[in-house]
Scaffold this active site. Structure first.
Site, mmCIF file in Angstrom:
data_model
loop_
_atom_site.group_PDB
_atom_site.id
_atom_site.type_symbol
_atom_site.label_atom_id
_atom_site.label_comp_id
_atom_site.label_asym_id
_atom_site.label_seq_id
_atom_site.Cartn_x
_atom_site.Cartn_y
_atom_site.Cartn_z
ATOM 1 N N ASP A 68 0.824 -1.212 0.000
ATOM 2 C CA ASP A 68 0.000 0.000 0.000
ATOM 3 C C ASP A 68 0.858 1.262 0.000
ATOM 4 O O ASP A 68 1.998 1.249 0.475
ATOM 5 C CB ASP A 68 -0.879 0.045 1.262
ATOM 6 C CG ASP A 68 -2.083 -0.889 1.172
ATOM 7 O OD1 ASP A 68 -2.138 -1.716 0.253
ATOM 8 O OD2 ASP A 68 -2.971 -0.774 2.035
ATOM 9 N N ASP A 69 0.264 2.332 -0.489
ATOM 10 C CA ASP A 69 0.716 3.727 -0.319
ATOM 11 C C ASP A 69 1.730 4.255 -1.335
ATOM 12 O O ASP A 69 2.097 5.420 -1.279
ATOM 13 C CB ASP A 69 1.249 4.004 1.093
ATOM 14 C CG ASP A 69 0.174 3.865 2.164
ATOM 15 O OD1 ASP A 69 -0.985 3.587 1.801
ATOM 16 O OD2 ASP A 69 0.494 4.029 3.340
ATOM 17 N N HIS A 124 -6.056 3.004 -4.283
ATOM 18 C CA HIS A 124 -5.982 3.194 -2.820
ATOM 19 C C HIS A 124 -6.323 4.651 -2.478
ATOM 20 O O HIS A 124 -5.705 5.239 -1.603
ATOM 21 C CB HIS A 124 -4.580 2.803 -2.336
ATOM 22 C CG HIS A 124 -4.412 2.697 -0.846
ATOM 23 N ND1 HIS A 124 -5.321 2.070 -0.030
ATOM 24 C CD2 HIS A 124 -3.425 3.143 -0.021
ATOM 25 C CE1 HIS A 124 -4.900 2.139 1.225
ATOM 26 N NE2 HIS A 124 -3.757 2.790 1.265
ATOM 27 N N HIS A 131 -5.465 9.802 0.113
ATOM 28 C CA HIS A 131 -5.210 9.089 1.374
ATOM 29 C C HIS A 131 -5.448 10.017 2.573
ATOM 30 O O HIS A 131 -4.657 10.066 3.519
ATOM 31 C CB HIS A 131 -3.780 8.546 1.399
ATOM 32 C CG HIS A 131 -3.613 7.301 2.235
ATOM 33 N ND1 HIS A 131 -3.556 7.336 3.601
ATOM 34 C CD2 HIS A 131 -3.487 6.006 1.892
ATOM 35 C CE1 HIS A 131 -3.384 6.089 4.049
ATOM 36 N NE2 HIS A 131 -3.349 5.272 3.036
ATOM 37 N N TYR A 166 -6.265 3.249 5.411
ATOM 38 C CA TYR A 166 -6.352 2.724 6.782
ATOM 39 C C TYR A 166 -7.226 1.473 6.890
ATOM 40 O O TYR A 166 -7.472 0.968 7.979
ATOM 41 C CB TYR A 166 -6.841 3.807 7.771
ATOM 42 C CG TYR A 166 -6.151 5.121 7.530
ATOM 43 C CD1 TYR A 166 -4.814 5.288 7.904
ATOM 44 C CD2 TYR A 166 -6.783 6.163 6.869
ATOM 45 C CE1 TYR A 166 -4.137 6.472 7.626
ATOM 46 C CE2 TYR A 166 -6.121 7.349 6.601
ATOM 47 C CZ TYR A 166 -4.805 7.495 6.977
ATOM 48 O OH TYR A 166 -4.156 8.658 6.691
ATOM 49 N N HIS A 215 3.963 -2.207 3.087
ATOM 50 C CA HIS A 215 4.008 -0.871 2.511
ATOM 51 C C HIS A 215 5.307 -0.720 1.719
ATOM 52 O O HIS A 215 6.384 -0.967 2.269
ATOM 53 C CB HIS A 215 3.920 0.197 3.609
ATOM 54 C CG HIS A 215 2.580 0.231 4.279
ATOM 55 N ND1 HIS A 215 2.252 -0.625 5.315
ATOM 56 C CD2 HIS A 215 1.470 0.970 4.019
ATOM 57 C CE1 HIS A 215 0.994 -0.392 5.672
ATOM 58 N NE2 HIS A 215 0.492 0.567 4.911
HETATM 59 ZN ZN LIG Z 1 -2.659 3.288 2.988
#
Ligand SMILES: [Zn+2]
Length: 195
Positions: free
Chosen positions: A12-13, A62, A66, A104, A157
């Site tokens: 993620d991210d 995603h 964010h 999250y 991540h």
């Molecule tokens: Zn995230």
């Protein structure tokens, strides 16, 4: 009947310069992962995003920003975030992603209602590495291997430096224990993209 111990790894991210280090490890072990990308990070690092795609990993939505307030977004705001990131992805990939993971990992009623409109599939995880929070590689690694089981979806991540060496150790562990890392669309038997 399940004859193989299959698991999937998700990041993620990103994208982020650190993503390149993750890609290197994945390539070395010939493993395909899924990257849940933040729209504004794709705009910031388009070449890194293109590299993720060219190395045949799955890319997914995603959100765009964010936001720490994402849980409070109304349905229309969630739809805007999803559509914005979809079109950023589609501009490079030529097709719309169907997988979405909320920031999250919290799913609110607004998010659920938005997904009915956008038709994204909500993708969670069942092994959380806490690699964004814990800064000790050994603890992160031990957390993951304690929880790994067939069908596991591991959340990592690609934005943290610790996850690079954790990934390397994890892939060695999985191989030694006869786990097969498959792409998440294969694990879930779901289509990752429109068309
Ligand atoms: Zn995230």
């Amino acid at each position: 009947m399940e004859t193989e111990k299959k698991i999937a790894i998700t990041f993620d991210d990103g994208p982020n310069p650190n993503t390149l280090l993750i890609l290197e490890v994945l390539k070395k072990h010939n493993v395909k992962a899924a990257f849940f990308c933040i729209g504004k990070n794709i705009e910031k690092y388009p070449e890194i995003f293109e590299q993720v795609i060219s190395e045949n990993h799955i890319v997914a939505n995603h959100s765009y920003g964010h936001s720490s307030l994402f849980d409070f977004f109304r349905k229309s705001q969630v739809i805007d975030e999803l559509n914005k990131t979809d079109s950023i992805i589609a501009k490079v990939l030529g097709k719309k992603p169907l997988f979405f993971r909320p920031p999250y990992g919290v799913t609110t009623p607004s998010i659920r209602r938005a997904l009915e409109v956008t038709k994204h599939k909500l993708i969670g995880w069942n092994v959380r590495s806490l690699d964004g929070i814990i800064k000790n590689e050994k603890i992160i690694f031990n957390r993951i291997i304690k929880r790994v089981k067939p069908g596991a979806i591991i959340l990592m991540h690609d934005t943290t430096f610790e996850s690079v060496s954790v990934l390397e150790q994890l892939l060695l562990f999985l191989k030694k224990n006869n786990y097969k890392v498959v792409a998440i669309d294969q694990l879930l038997n779901l289509k990752a993209y429109e068309n």
